[in-house]
Design an enzyme around this catalytic site. Sequence first.
Site, PDB file in Angstrom:
ATOM      1  N   LYS A 100      -6.940   4.422   6.635  1.00 19.17           N
ATOM      2  CA  LYS A 100      -7.347   3.104   6.152  1.00 19.17           C
ATOM      3  C   LYS A 100      -8.871   3.116   6.016  1.00 19.17           C
ATOM      4  O   LYS A 100      -9.530   4.046   6.516  1.00 19.17           O
ATOM      5  CB  LYS A 100      -6.895   1.988   7.099  1.00 19.17           C
ATOM      6  CG  LYS A 100      -7.491   2.101   8.495  1.00 19.17           C
ATOM      7  CD  LYS A 100      -7.002   0.988   9.384  1.00 19.17           C
ATOM      8  CE  LYS A 100      -8.116   0.033   9.725  1.00 19.17           C
ATOM      9  NZ  LYS A 100      -7.797  -0.949  10.723  1.00 19.17           N
ATOM     10  N   CYS A 132      -1.333   4.227  15.634  1.00 21.24           N
ATOM     11  CA  CYS A 132      -0.691   3.144  16.396  1.00 21.24           C
ATOM     12  C   CYS A 132       0.690   2.757  15.881  1.00 21.24           C
ATOM     13  O   CYS A 132       1.676   2.872  16.608  1.00 21.24           O
ATOM     14  CB  CYS A 132      -1.616   1.939  16.401  1.00 21.24           C
ATOM     15  SG  CYS A 132      -3.280   2.369  16.926  1.00 21.24           S
ATOM     16  N   GLY A 150       0.818  -1.210   0.000  1.00 20.33           N
ATOM     17  CA  GLY A 150       0.000   0.000   0.000  1.00 20.33           C
ATOM     18  C   GLY A 150       0.847   1.253   0.000  1.00 20.33           C
ATOM     19  O   GLY A 150       2.042   1.211  -0.324  1.00 20.33           O
TER      20      GLY A 150
HETATM   21  C1  UGA Z   1      -3.226  -1.644  14.713  1.00 25.20           C
HETATM   22  C2  UGA Z   1      -3.179  -3.134  15.089  1.00 25.20           C
HETATM   23  O1  UGA Z   1      -3.523  -3.929  13.955  1.00 25.20           O
HETATM   24  C3  UGA Z   1      -4.151  -3.428  16.242  1.00 25.20           C
HETATM   25  O2  UGA Z   1      -4.018  -4.792  16.632  1.00 25.20           O
HETATM   26  C4  UGA Z   1      -3.802  -2.524  17.436  1.00 25.20           C
HETATM   27  O3  UGA Z   1      -4.687  -2.692  18.505  1.00 25.20           O
HETATM   28  C5  UGA Z   1      -3.882  -1.070  16.977  1.00 25.20           C
HETATM   29  O4  UGA Z   1      -2.962  -0.867  15.882  1.00 25.20           O
HETATM   30  C6  UGA Z   1      -3.511  -0.204  18.142  1.00 25.20           C
HETATM   31  O5  UGA Z   1      -2.363  -0.262  18.576  1.00 25.20           O
HETATM   32  O6  UGA Z   1      -4.395   0.451  18.693  1.00 25.20           O
HETATM   33  P1  UGA Z   1      -4.880  -0.120  13.270  1.00 25.20           P
HETATM   34  O7  UGA Z   1      -3.794   0.904  13.310  1.00 25.20           O
HETATM   35  O8  UGA Z   1      -6.261   0.288  13.598  1.00 25.20           O
HETATM   36  O9  UGA Z   1      -4.533  -1.353  14.240  1.00 25.20           O
HETATM   37  O10 UGA Z   1      -4.946  -0.662  11.781  1.00 25.20           O
HETATM   38  P2  UGA Z   1      -4.371  -1.898  10.951  1.00 25.20           P
HETATM   39  O11 UGA Z   1      -5.497  -2.543  10.276  1.00 25.20           O
HETATM   40  O12 UGA Z   1      -3.459  -2.732  11.730  1.00 25.20           O
HETATM   41  O13 UGA Z   1      -3.534  -1.096   9.831  1.00 25.20           O
HETATM   42  C7  UGA Z   1      -2.391  -0.322  10.171  1.00 25.20           C
HETATM   43  C8  UGA Z   1      -1.813   0.294   8.920  1.00 25.20           C
HETATM   44  O14 UGA Z   1      -1.287  -0.715   8.061  1.00 25.20           O
HETATM   45  C9  UGA Z   1      -2.835   1.050   8.058  1.00 25.20           C
HETATM   46  O15 UGA Z   1      -2.218   2.190   7.533  1.00 25.20           O
HETATM   47  C10 UGA Z   1      -3.192   0.066   6.963  1.00 25.20           C
HETATM   48  O16 UGA Z   1      -3.644   0.674   5.796  1.00 25.20           O
HETATM   49  C11 UGA Z   1      -1.864  -0.628   6.767  1.00 25.20           C
HETATM   50  N1  UGA Z   1      -1.961  -1.986   6.202  1.00 25.20           N
HETATM   51  C12 UGA Z   1      -2.476  -2.997   6.936  1.00 25.20           C
HETATM   52  C13 UGA Z   1      -1.489  -2.228   4.927  1.00 25.20           C
HETATM   53  O17 UGA Z   1      -0.996  -1.312   4.221  1.00 25.20           O
HETATM   54  N2  UGA Z   1      -1.528  -3.505   4.442  1.00 25.20           N
HETATM   55  C14 UGA Z   1      -2.021  -4.532   5.158  1.00 25.20           C
HETATM   56  O18 UGA Z   1      -2.010  -5.688   4.643  1.00 25.20           O
HETATM   57  C15 UGA Z   1      -2.520  -4.272   6.437  1.00 25.20           C
END
Ligand code: UGA
Length: 431
Positions: A321, A256, A249
């Site tokens: 996201k 976080c 991405g």
């Molecule tokens: C993250 C963790 O996944 C949670 O388990 C944790 O509780 C949270 O942080 C926190 O510390 O409060 P979050 O930041 O809400 O959750 O979102 P994610 O879905 O983990 O995505 C994080 C980032 O990675 C986003 O920018 C998303 O777009 C990116 N991402 C995620 C990707 O680019 N590719 C992926 O395959 C997954």
Amino acid sequence: MINIGVLGTGYVGLVTGACLASTKTNIVTCMDIDDSKIELLKEYEMPIYEQDLELLVRQNCHDYRLFFDWDIPGCLDTFDVIFIAVGTPTAADGSVNLDYVQSACNMIREYCTSRKVIVMKSTVPVTTHEKMEDWLGHKHTIISNPEFLREGTAVYDFTHGDRIVVGTVDGMPDPIMKAVYTDHLDKVIWTDNASAEMVKYASNCLLAAKLALWNEIAVLCGETGANIHDVKTGVGADSRIGPRFLLAGPGYGGSCFPKDTRGLHQMFTEHMKGTKYGKLIKAVIDSNDYHKSQTFRLLWSATLNSWRADMKIAIIGLAFKGGTDDVRESPTHALLEQMDNQLADYETVVIDPVATELPETRKPVELTTDLVKGLKGADVVVLMTEWQQYKNIDIGFVKSLMRGNIIVDARNMWSRAECERNGLVYYGIGC
Ligand code: UGA
């Protein structure tokens, strides 16, 4: 009945409070020093966009298991358990600012006359529980209970999450915490305070590292003719790695991963001075910062030969996201700032169903929730947020609205073949 107070009604506190109140033996009061927020919550006005949250709040308030209050001094002493869910922002030097945690502890120390179970929900550096002992005057039981909820799916994650980590002083199960999590006991992992604090950083930083390396591999795919979609299938089939969290991405954002990677790096600096440890997490931070410019680089090379004075660039997605209105460290903000600094004479429109907070730019940026209005007359469409409602959109319809033919897909969400069939020129991240 367990009477629970939650200090801080931000994303973590509000979701945690609302979800804990679904357990029939819990009564939860969510508190905040911001009285206007509390008054709005009493009217079921959510301060954040989070799927299913409003419904849950309504249900649990209606059943008299969830309450809101801003009179913290007046009610603190009535609780058996107090969750601390206040903000822990990054300080100027990259460390974690614990001022709000300390003020919460000060209030508990001042207003609680009997021993309470104090549960730390906010993400705090390892060993914070020791500082809390001092701040709380060694009068209360401190539990470290990090959260693993993802924004956008937090309510679902609360009941369907992989684990609940509960750290106690001796690593042994705590009877009151067993009662609090009585509906989810099969998921509880008991450990000591420091280990629980570390689980949070280790989890987020491993995921961030996985993504940062994956994004680099995707860019290399683009340079070498490999296709990241096929590479993902091949790599994800290894059960030691797995297919999840391998979506290339525009770089990770949110409140976080950026904060916790910096926080872990700061812990290495503090506790492992004079060694070479900590370089790896620093590399993850630097890699992601650099990768956040990759969409701009793609946009630049895609439009190099077709730039026009009245260029219209339509950007799909403002939130960091899909499924949230949170724009903290959003790659779209980074892109808009780079465009503002480096491009001249263009029109930008950002399309997002819920997020509204734009960065400060010299050139105006239009914001709309209307996809058709946003795409109309666009020379370039840049896909920044994986909003699911735009995933299976009719690409022919997109093309019919556009004036130009360039798609920069920073989420690899649309198919190159489908775009090309419709006369569009497609740029993805490694595909
Ligand atoms: C993250 C963790 O996944 C949670 O388990 C944790 O509780 C949270 O942080 C926190 O510390 O409060 P979050 O930041 O809400 O959750 O979102 P994610 O879905 O983990 O995505 C994080 C980032 O990675 C986003 O920018 C998303 O777009 C990116 N991402 C995620 C990707 O680019 N590719 C992926 O395959 C997954």
